[in-house]
Write a protein that holds these residues in place. Structure first.
Motif, PDB file in Angstrom:
ATOM      1  N   SER A  10       0.829  -1.038   0.090  1.00  0.00           N
ATOM      2  CA  SER A  10       0.131  -0.026   0.061  1.00  0.00           C
ATOM      3  C   SER A  10       0.814   1.307   0.066  1.00  0.00           C
ATOM      4  N   ALA A  11       0.735   1.832  -1.109  1.00  0.00           N
ATOM      5  CA  ALA A  11       1.728   3.137  -1.030  1.00  0.00           C
ATOM      6  C   ALA A  11       1.093   4.426  -0.178  1.00  0.00           C
ATOM      7  N   VAL A  12       1.654   4.925   0.411  1.00  0.00           N
ATOM      8  CA  VAL A  12       1.151   5.786   1.477  1.00  0.00           C
ATOM      9  C   VAL A  12       1.428   7.253   0.673  1.00  0.00           C
ATOM     10  N   ASP A  13       2.380   7.337   0.137  1.00  0.00           N
ATOM     11  CA  ASP A  13       2.638   8.643  -0.728  1.00  0.00           C
ATOM     12  C   ASP A  13       3.946   8.132  -1.761  1.00  0.00           C
ATOM     13  N   ASP A  14       4.419   9.492  -2.386  1.00  0.00           N
ATOM     14  CA  ASP A  14       5.403   9.261  -3.361  1.00  0.00           C
ATOM     15  C   ASP A  14       6.907   8.796  -2.819  1.00  0.00           C
ATOM     16  N   ASP A  15       7.092   8.896  -1.446  1.00  0.00           N
ATOM     17  CA  ASP A  15       8.211   8.189  -0.681  1.00  0.00           C
ATOM     18  C   ASP A  15       8.196   7.290   0.431  1.00  0.00           C
ATOM     19  N   THR A  16       6.851   6.862   0.679  1.00  0.00           N
ATOM     20  CA  THR A  16       6.726   6.004   1.755  1.00  0.00           C
ATOM     21  C   THR A  16       5.538   4.847   1.210  1.00  0.00           C
ATOM     22  N   VAL A  17       5.982   3.419   1.354  1.00  0.00           N
ATOM     23  CA  VAL A  17       5.242   2.309   0.997  1.00  0.00           C
ATOM     24  C   VAL A  17       5.175   1.169   2.010  1.00  0.00           C
ATOM     25  N   ASP A  18       4.128   0.808   2.099  1.00  0.00           N
ATOM     26  CA  ASP A  18       3.720  -0.266   3.433  1.00  0.00           C
ATOM     27  C   ASP A  18       3.749  -1.454   2.720  1.00  0.00           C
TER      28      ASP A  18
END
Length: 94
Positions: A10-18
């Protein structure tokens, strides 16, 4: 964790991915810089940089995200941390 055990993301935003590992564990991966289109991708690849498959800390992995105009974009992961149970519950509510 082993990159081969990643079962979802699940991408949180352009610089964070779970990323989900197995059925119950989730890890937050912070990307060095910005990974264009990762938050729009339907799928990404997680590649261990060590030649093996284990990811223990930042700089052990890259996220490969598709980019329609440029082809696959390789994005360096600079930190890895396991999400708490409360953070996992918040993910499920999104």
């Amino acid at each position: 964790f082993s990159a081969t055990n990643v079962s979802g993301f699940s991408a949180v935003d352009d610089d964070t991915v779970d990323v989900q590992v197995g059925a119950r564990r989730w890890y937050r991966l912070e990307i060095a810089g910005v990974c264009p289109n990762v938050n729009w991708a339907k799928g990404v690849a997680l590649v261990a940089r060590s030649g093996g498959s284990f990811i223990c800390q930042g700089f052990d992995a890259e996220i490969v995200a598709p980019d329609p105009g440029l082809g696959p974009q390789r994005c360096l992961v600079n930190s890895v941390r396991r999400l708490s149970d409360a953070e996992i519950q918040a993910l499920r509510r999104r």
